[in-house]
Design an enzyme around this catalytic site. Structure first.
Site, PDB file in Angstrom:
ATOM      1  N   GLU A  75       0.830  -1.205   0.000  1.00 25.73           N
ATOM      2  CA  GLU A  75       0.000   0.000   0.000  1.00 25.73           C
ATOM      3  C   GLU A  75       0.864   1.255   0.000  1.00 25.73           C
ATOM      4  OE1 GLU A  75       0.059  -2.619   2.058  1.00 25.73           O
ATOM      5  OE2 GLU A  75      -1.786  -2.729   3.224  1.00 25.73           O
ATOM      6  N   CYS A 101      -0.002   1.732   7.332  1.00 30.95           N
ATOM      7  CA  CYS A 101      -0.451   1.940   5.951  1.00 30.95           C
ATOM      8  C   CYS A 101      -1.769   2.706   5.922  1.00 30.95           C
ATOM      9  CB  CYS A 101      -0.561   0.609   5.219  1.00 30.95           C
ATOM     10  SG  CYS A 101       1.059  -0.090   4.816  1.00 30.95           S
TER      11      CYS A 101
END
Length: 146
Positions: A75, A101
């Site tokens: 991510e 993330c």
């Protein structure tokens, strides 16, 4: 969780693509892929889990603690790889994002995260749960497709 921005066919396509991108990871134990798209279904960035650029990709000689500390998640790699403003985009990712993330997802302006099947018993479960709470609190829509 809310309704998806796109229909099930597009969600499956982008999740399948994230799955293909996950295979680019050199980590023999865990492969994660991410795709970021605009509301017009244009791909603006991709990422997979791996070590920072210039750092040795020798996972076989790396203990798990060091590997986890040095890995950039898919991510975050997708966010960092983007050359465009990500405000209003949709993230497709093959595993539930961790709290770190999720913070980056929020800061990037991503409005929706689409996930596949949940993973049970993950060592990252506490961080993933905290991340889901954060996304919910700031109104980033999480869609689970399967």
């Amino acid at each position: 969780m809310s309704a998806s921005y796109f229909n099930a066919t597009w969600n499956r396509r982008f999740l399948d693509l994230a799955g293909q991108i996950a295979q680019w990871s050199k980590d023999p134990d865990c492969k994660v892929g991410a795709v970021i798209v605009t509301p017009e279904r244009r791909i603006v960035s991709t990422g997979y889990n791996g070590f920072p650029s210039g750092y040795s990709d020798d996972y076989l000689n790396c203990d798990k603690e060091k590997k986890n500390a040095m890995t950039i998640h898919a991510e975050l790699n997708a966010i960092l790889n983007s050359t465009t403003d990500l405000a209003g985009t949709i993230l497709y990712v093959t595993k539930d994002p961790c709290l770190e993330c999720c913070k980056a997802i929020v800061q990037a302006g991503i409005i929706q995260v689409v996930l596949g099947r949940p993973e049970y018993g993950s060592a990252w479960a506490a961080s993933q749960n905290a991340g889901h709470l954060l996304l919910n609190e700031v109104n980033v829509h999480v869609v689970r497709t399967f």
